[in-house]
Motif scaffolding. Structure first.
Motif, short mmCIF file in Angstrom:
data_model
loop_
_atom_site.label_atom_id
_atom_site.label_comp_id
_atom_site.label_asym_id
_atom_site.label_seq_id
_atom_site.Cartn_x
_atom_site.Cartn_y
_atom_site.Cartn_z
N GLN A 186 -2.13 0.48 24.93
CA GLN A 186 -2.52 0.01 26.24
C GLN A 186 -3.83 -0.77 26.10
OE1 GLN A 186 -0.69 0.34 28.86
NE2 GLN A 186 -1.99 -0.37 30.51
N VAL A 187 -3.83 -2.00 26.58
CA VAL A 187 -5.01 -2.87 26.52
C VAL A 187 -5.70 -2.87 27.87
CG1 VAL A 187 -5.83 -5.22 26.21
CG2 VAL A 187 -4.01 -4.32 24.73
N HIS A 188 -7.00 -2.72 27.85
CA HIS A 188 -7.78 -2.80 29.08
C HIS A 188 -9.03 -3.60 28.82
CE1 HIS A 188 -9.21 -1.72 33.05
NE2 HIS A 188 -10.36 -1.37 32.53
N LEU A 189 -9.29 -4.56 29.70
CA LEU A 189 -10.47 -5.42 29.60
C LEU A 189 -11.26 -5.30 30.89
CD1 LEU A 189 -8.68 -8.64 28.26
CD2 LEU A 189 -9.69 -6.79 26.92
N GLU A 190 -12.56 -5.12 30.77
CA GLU A 190 -13.38 -4.97 31.97
C GLU A 190 -14.66 -5.77 31.82
OE1 GLU A 190 -13.90 -0.99 33.22
OE2 GLU A 190 -15.30 -1.47 34.82
N GLU A 191 -14.81 -6.79 32.68
CA GLU A 191 -15.99 -7.64 32.66
C GLU A 191 -17.12 -7.04 33.50
OE1 GLU A 191 -12.41 -10.56 33.01
OE2 GLU A 191 -13.06 -8.68 33.93
N SER A 192 -18.32 -7.43 33.15
CA SER A 192 -19.50 -7.09 33.93
C SER A 192 -20.56 -8.14 33.65
CB SER A 192 -20.01 -5.69 33.59
OG SER A 192 -20.38 -5.61 32.23
N GLY A 193 -21.60 -8.13 34.47
CA GLY A 193 -22.74 -9.01 34.24
C GLY A 193 -22.82 -10.23 35.13
#
Length: 120
Positions: free
Chosen positions: A1-8
């Motif tokens: 399972q791939v999960h990508l989470e942006e911030s900033g």
């Protein structure tokens, strides 16, 4: 399972800087590539930069070359986009994406995006 989470993301004045982060969870993948994209209202999504996760070699679009820098910290599973000298035309939703086959075209997984707003 791939999960990508942006911030900033956030609001910054013209000439300022921001560093975007993308936390990458891809425990079963190897030899993949990561990219940064942006999409402004009413415009198509543009690819800004790409980096090989294993080897670190990178590419930047001409539109951001010299101002934006893609990098990654494999120990922290984090992708970065350092953005300097931001201008109002850089206002957009920025997303990270993962290509399961480094060197192939197309991206397979996307983060939810983070808003960057540059005020004049």
């Amino acid at each position: 399972q791939v999960h990508l989470e942006e911030s900033g993301g956030g609001v910054v004045q013209a000439g300022g800087s921001l560093r975007l982060s993308c936390l990458v969870s891809a425990p079963t993948l190897n030899n993949f590539a990561m990219g940064w994209f942006r999409q402004a209202p009413g415009k198509e999504r543009d690819e800004l930069a790409e980096i090989s996760w294993n080897y670190g070699n990178s590419w930047h679009a001409d539109s951001v070359k010299g101002r934006f820098t893609i990098s990654r910290d494999t120990a922290k599973n984090t992708l970065y986009l350092q953005m300097d000298n931001l201008q109002p035309e850089d206002t957009a939703v920025y997303s990270c994406a993962l290509n399961v086959h480094d060197g192939a075209t197309g991206y397979d997984y996307w983060g939810q995006g983070t808003q960057v707003t540059v005020s004049s």
